[in-house]
Design a protein around this motif. Structure first.
Motif, mmCIF file in Angstrom:
data_model
loop_
_atom_site.group_PDB
_atom_site.id
_atom_site.type_symbol
_atom_site.label_atom_id
_atom_site.label_comp_id
_atom_site.label_asym_id
_atom_site.label_seq_id
_atom_site.Cartn_x
_atom_site.Cartn_y
_atom_site.Cartn_z
ATOM 1 N N ALA A 1 1.025 -0.882 0.208
ATOM 2 C CA ALA A 1 -0.290 -0.110 0.020
ATOM 3 C C ALA A 1 1.351 1.113 -0.287
ATOM 4 O O ALA A 1 1.975 1.385 1.200
ATOM 5 N N ILE A 2 0.266 2.109 -1.183
ATOM 6 C CA ILE A 2 1.483 3.402 -0.549
ATOM 7 C C ILE A 2 0.649 4.496 -1.153
ATOM 8 O O ILE A 2 -0.508 4.789 -1.498
ATOM 9 N N ALA A 3 0.554 5.739 -0.173
ATOM 10 C CA ALA A 3 0.240 6.739 -0.094
ATOM 11 C C ALA A 3 0.489 8.254 -0.363
ATOM 12 O O ALA A 3 1.805 8.420 -0.614
ATOM 13 N N ARG A 4 0.391 8.381 -1.837
ATOM 14 C CA ARG A 4 1.276 9.800 -2.230
ATOM 15 C C ARG A 4 0.841 10.694 -1.865
ATOM 16 O O ARG A 4 -0.508 11.016 -2.129
ATOM 17 N N HIS A 5 2.121 12.033 -1.143
ATOM 18 C CA HIS A 5 1.482 13.429 -1.195
ATOM 19 C C HIS A 5 1.636 14.464 -2.302
ATOM 20 O O HIS A 5 2.835 14.150 -2.803
ATOM 21 N N ARG A 6 1.086 15.768 -1.932
ATOM 22 C CA ARG A 6 1.435 16.650 -2.634
ATOM 23 C C ARG A 6 2.957 17.343 -2.610
ATOM 24 O O ARG A 6 3.361 18.466 -3.374
ATOM 25 N N ASN A 7 2.752 16.897 -0.914
ATOM 26 C CA ASN A 7 4.247 17.795 -0.021
ATOM 27 C C ASN A 7 5.090 16.827 1.166
ATOM 28 O O ASN A 7 3.686 16.558 1.341
ATOM 29 N N PRO A 8 5.693 17.958 1.764
ATOM 30 C CA PRO A 8 6.320 16.965 2.847
ATOM 31 C C PRO A 8 4.882 16.968 3.453
ATOM 32 O O PRO A 8 4.905 16.290 4.985
ATOM 33 N N GLU A 9 4.788 17.946 4.164
ATOM 34 C CA GLU A 9 3.242 18.925 4.945
ATOM 35 C C GLU A 9 2.420 17.632 4.991
ATOM 36 O O GLU A 9 2.120 17.272 5.691
ATOM 37 N N SER A 10 2.065 17.352 4.088
ATOM 38 C CA SER A 10 0.935 15.923 3.335
ATOM 39 C C SER A 10 0.981 15.416 4.048
ATOM 40 O O SER A 10 0.544 14.470 4.665
ATOM 41 N N ARG A 11 2.273 14.629 3.772
ATOM 42 C CA ARG A 11 2.400 13.308 3.819
ATOM 43 C C ARG A 11 2.532 13.174 5.686
ATOM 44 O O ARG A 11 2.325 12.347 6.307
ATOM 45 N N LYS A 12 3.156 14.550 5.944
ATOM 46 C CA LYS A 12 3.667 14.424 7.565
ATOM 47 C C LYS A 12 2.643 14.879 8.070
ATOM 48 O O LYS A 12 1.850 13.439 9.229
ATOM 49 N N THR A 13 1.229 15.186 8.034
ATOM 50 C CA THR A 13 0.459 14.746 8.751
ATOM 51 C C THR A 13 -0.911 13.904 8.255
ATOM 52 O O THR A 13 -1.528 12.903 9.171
ATOM 53 N N HIS A 14 -0.502 12.819 7.764
ATOM 54 C CA HIS A 14 -1.061 11.621 7.168
ATOM 55 C C HIS A 14 0.028 11.028 8.163
ATOM 56 O O HIS A 14 -0.714 9.631 8.835
ATOM 57 N N GLU A 15 0.402 11.048 8.250
ATOM 58 C CA GLU A 15 1.565 9.898 9.041
ATOM 59 C C GLU A 15 1.227 10.138 10.750
ATOM 60 O O GLU A 15 1.441 9.462 11.788
ATOM 61 N N GLU A 16 0.710 12.030 11.143
ATOM 62 C CA GLU A 16 0.817 12.244 12.642
ATOM 63 C C GLU A 16 -0.924 10.983 12.762
ATOM 64 O O GLU A 16 -1.467 11.233 13.505
ATOM 65 N N MET A 17 -2.269 11.250 11.740
ATOM 66 C CA MET A 17 -2.835 10.749 11.144
ATOM 67 C C MET A 17 -3.155 9.591 12.373
ATOM 68 O O MET A 17 -3.975 8.630 12.188
#
Lengths: 158, 158
Positions: free
Chosen positions: B120-136
């Motif tokens: 499973a891969i989740a790709r994001h627009r920017n590092p901030e979105s990735r971080k938010t997703h990890e923290e979620m």
């Protein structure tokens, strides 16, 4: 067409071209043709990469008054001679762009006299992007592209 | 796999499941199965709409502690029993979302013992979105989803 446009965020127009849609499709999907019509002269297309499949790359480079502009993108939908959808929202491998600007939809249909009904749609994320695109000269610019395409495609026939 | 991940913006993991990938694919693509695994319990999926083709809708509704969450999306790529790509960046008709969050890629492969290698891969627009997703709680959440999927899919076989 089941596509519902949203006047708040979409720009579109339809033109009739005096060339068959087989040729219009070829112009839009074969790299060697793209520089002949893809941006309004005197701006130049200096490179084109096409992998014509869903998720495949559609990358162009422009020379605009001496400045190099890279435009990476992908195809979202490819229905030969009927529908081409591409966007700058992704580059190859479904990598999302940080700030996607637009998604383009081209729709081609036959006219009774052997020409092409050509519909170009640009969809945007929000009304601001649509407005920016309109002010950048969407109608003039994309209109010029179609005029250039028609003139060039007639030359392919000859 | 030619897919190149970007650690700055992507999240991913691979798990091995003791069910054949035919069933994993069925769970992910048939509406009646989705509520049984798609979000971590006790949250609930209350509706699912699937049009399993490129550009087709993948819309879900969640009940999260009494709050209704609508999640419109589309499929970007559909390779039966191998690869499923979907995103909230568009709704049907290639209408761009104002604030796309992520693009999900599921990759399925056989394991020698008849199970499934599940990436499973989740790709994001920017590092901030990735971080938010990890923290979620990406890893816990998507991990729980896979555990639920495996348990549920075993029940389909029986």
């Amino acid at each position: 067409m089941t596509l519902e446009l949203d006047p708040a965020t979409d720009l579109s127009f339809t033109r009739t071209l005096a060339v068959p849609r087989r040729l219009v499709w070829e112009c839009w999907t074969v790299p060697k043709h793209i520089p002949h019509f893809f941006i309004p002269a005197p701006h130049k297309v200096t490179s084109v990469e096409i992998d014509l499949r869903v998720g495949g790359r559609f990358n162009t480079t422009f020379d605009v008054e001496g400045n190099t502009m890279e435009n990476p993108g992908v195809y979202l939908e490819v229905v030969p001679e009927e529908k081409l959808v591409f966007t700058d929202a992704y580059s190859e491998g479904w990598k999302p762009a940080a700030e996607p600007f637009m998604t383009a939809i081209l729709l081609l249909a036959d006219t009774p006299d052997g020409g092409t009904s050509y519909t170009a749609i640009a969809r945007h994320r929000n009304p601001e992007s649509r407005k920016t695109h309109e002010e950048m000269g969407f109608f003039d610019g994309w209109g010029t592209v179609v005029t250039q395409l028609e003139a060039y495609a007639k030359g392919i026939v000859a």
